[in-house]
Motif scaffolding. Structure first.
Motif, PDB file in Angstrom:
ATOM      1  N   MET A  63     -18.067   0.498   6.168  1.00 45.59           N
ATOM      2  CA  MET A  63     -16.799   1.115   5.977  1.00 45.59           C
ATOM      3  C   MET A  63     -15.863   0.016   5.512  1.00 45.59           C
ATOM      4  O   MET A  63     -15.967  -0.948   6.004  1.00 45.59           O
ATOM      5  N   LEU A  64     -15.006   0.409   4.536  1.00 44.39           N
ATOM      6  CA  LEU A  64     -14.069  -0.256   4.215  1.00 44.39           C
ATOM      7  C   LEU A  64     -12.657  -0.119   4.938  1.00 44.39           C
ATOM      8  O   LEU A  64     -12.134   0.971   4.810  1.00 44.39           O
ATOM      9  N   VAL A  65     -12.055  -1.034   5.101  1.00 47.96           N
ATOM     10  CA  VAL A  65     -10.833  -0.790   6.167  1.00 47.96           C
ATOM     11  C   VAL A  65      -9.549  -0.855   5.519  1.00 47.96           C
ATOM     12  O   VAL A  65      -9.204  -1.943   4.766  1.00 47.96           O
ATOM     13  N   GLN A  66      -8.679   0.060   5.746  1.00 55.02           N
ATOM     14  CA  GLN A  66      -7.360   0.224   4.853  1.00 55.02           C
ATOM     15  C   GLN A  66      -6.260  -0.022   6.217  1.00 55.02           C
ATOM     16  O   GLN A  66      -6.699  -0.657   7.123  1.00 55.02           O
TER      17      GLN A  66
ATOM     18  N   VAL B 235      -8.651   7.748  -0.691  1.00 53.76           N
ATOM     19  CA  VAL B 235      -9.063   6.444  -1.646  1.00 53.76           C
ATOM     20  C   VAL B 235      -8.029   5.957  -2.301  1.00 53.76           C
ATOM     21  O   VAL B 235      -8.043   4.785  -2.771  1.00 53.76           O
TER      22      VAL B 235
ATOM     23  N   ASN C 183      -5.209   4.805  -1.446  1.00 52.84           N
ATOM     24  CA  ASN C 183      -4.486   3.879  -0.664  1.00 52.84           C
ATOM     25  C   ASN C 183      -4.949   2.583  -0.841  1.00 52.84           C
ATOM     26  O   ASN C 183      -5.558   1.773  -0.054  1.00 52.84           O
ATOM     27  N   ILE C 184      -4.742   2.143  -2.261  1.00 44.86           N
ATOM     28  CA  ILE C 184      -5.128   0.890  -2.618  1.00 44.86           C
ATOM     29  C   ILE C 184      -4.198  -0.274  -2.166  1.00 44.86           C
ATOM     30  O   ILE C 184      -2.943   0.044  -2.027  1.00 44.86           O
ATOM     31  N   LYS C 185      -4.514  -1.552  -2.186  1.00 46.45           N
ATOM     32  CA  LYS C 185      -3.495  -2.700  -1.796  1.00 46.45           C
ATOM     33  C   LYS C 185      -3.458  -3.402  -3.049  1.00 46.45           C
ATOM     34  O   LYS C 185      -4.304  -3.783  -3.964  1.00 46.45           O
TER      35      LYS C 185
ATOM     36  N   ASP D  17      -7.739  -8.802  10.235  1.00 42.58           N
ATOM     37  CA  ASP D  17      -6.938  -7.858  10.371  1.00 42.58           C
ATOM     38  C   ASP D  17      -6.615  -7.445  11.640  1.00 42.58           C
ATOM     39  O   ASP D  17      -7.000  -8.155  12.741  1.00 42.58           O
TER      40      ASP D  17
ATOM     41  N   ARG E  29       0.855  -1.367   0.110  1.00 44.34           N
ATOM     42  CA  ARG E  29       0.107  -0.062   0.058  1.00 44.34           C
ATOM     43  C   ARG E  29       0.756   1.176   0.096  1.00 44.34           C
ATOM     44  O   ARG E  29       1.107   1.914   0.855  1.00 44.34           O
TER      45      ARG E  29
END
Lengths: 225, 225
Positions: free
Chosen positions: A158-161, A204, A206-208, A185, A110
């Motif tokens: 919520m999608l977690v980063q 946003v 911050n993609i994996k 996680d 990331r």
């Protein structure tokens, strides 16, 4: 500085899913391995953390070669990866040598996390015990139920980063639990022992990077900066 | 052909969110407006649908100019956009002239939907009444509750894309309901009157282009093909 900062950057990927010969964390974006780009984001913080990289043992020699090839001189320590991400994080945590610490745990793939997000996670975790970056999904959401799927309010999802950041005492205690496959996680590990998890707004971009499509997006993001 | 196919492509964006002078559906990707690319995906199906484009009334003249400029000759009819997406779809539905039809409703700014996904949606909706494409989130998921957020199994969450495809009789009946702000997509309108919604597996590249970052991704996707 109120407590010592650490960043455990976990890079366990074997790269198989991407169909590449090398693990995804070593794939180069504009001439530099993804993992180095990720490390540099943390190293560039005003109050930068001590950096611990977790790598599969079989990749450590190759990593040293890469550091030499790229003249990569950001100071860091190495921990060995485990069979599950849980054990990798545990190995990283074992290198922390003071209880008065705040620890960020971050995915090695990331590299596009904003420094302002990392900073806010560190500050929030220092105050409240924990902080993880989340974003709202752009899409409508449905939940899977036994009878099929049913609409669910997007605003409640919520999608977690990462980075997921914790006071060291909290995360150390959480990782003293036995491994459970439901640990998806670090936040879920903390919650499993009753700890509270606080959220901050992520970015946003911050993609994996885990698929070929992600790699296409990553290259484009880098060029657009 | 067992029932007539229609595609209602809704392009209501004013473009303000993207900070552009022109609505996002008219932004060019590699020299061609996004909306034209979206239309071409549907037009290229082996058993292609009759195409209805819903546009804000103020944009229709500009659209004609764009079609002329780009020598765009895919046959389509135009419907006027409404104040809410609900009314835009309703206006599109009003142009359908046979009850024995299957209707795809699609976002004008999703040019990367796979034709195989559209085909599967049409076939499933023909058989079962409805079909929408969904994908699983890559990230861990949390649900918002009054006390904060709590971890939730990612495998039980689906992110919804378009096209959302329905037997015409079903969607016509659903859209006879009065407008409700809880209608987030066409599936939710159908469910509000007790209709069942079936899912098919979408393709991850089928992004909705609504931000500058999406536009960066879209350009990269196009080049990678």
């Amino acid at each position: 500085m109120q407590s010592k900062r650490y960043a455990i950057i976990v890079a366990g990927g074997a790269g198989i899913r991407m169909g590449f010969d090398i693990p995804k964390q070593f794939i180069e974006l504009a001439g530099k391995p993804i993992l180095m780009r990720t490390i540099e984001v943390f190293d560039g913080l005003l109050n930068g953390p001590e950096i611990i990289i977790v790598l599969p043992e079989t990749q450590i020699e190759y990593w040293h070669q890469l550091c030499h090839k790229h003249s990569f001189d950001v100071k860091h320590r190495l921990a060995k990866g485990g069979a599950e991400r849980f054990y990798s994080v545990l190995n990283g945590l074992s290198l922390i040598d003071t209880d008065n610490a705040t620890v960020a745990i971050h995915d090695g793939v990331r590299p596009f996390v904003n420094q302002s997000v990392i900073e806010e996670c560190f500050e929030t975790a220092y105050e409240k015990g924990s902080a993880i970056p989340v974003i709202q999904p752009v899409e409508s959401v449905r939940l899977v139920e036994s009878s099929g799927t049913v609409a669910f309010p997007r605003s409640k999802v919520m999608l977690v980063q990462t980075p997921q950041v914790f006071q060291y005492r909290l995360i150390k205690e959480a990782y003293a639990q036995p491994y459970n496959p439901n640990f998806t996680d670090d936040a879920s590990v903390v919650e499993a022992m009753g700890g509270r998890v606080f959220t901050v707004t992520g970015n946003v971009e911050n993609i994996k990077i885990t698929t070929q499509t992600d790699l296409v997006f990553a290259s484009a993001l880098l060029k657009s900066r």
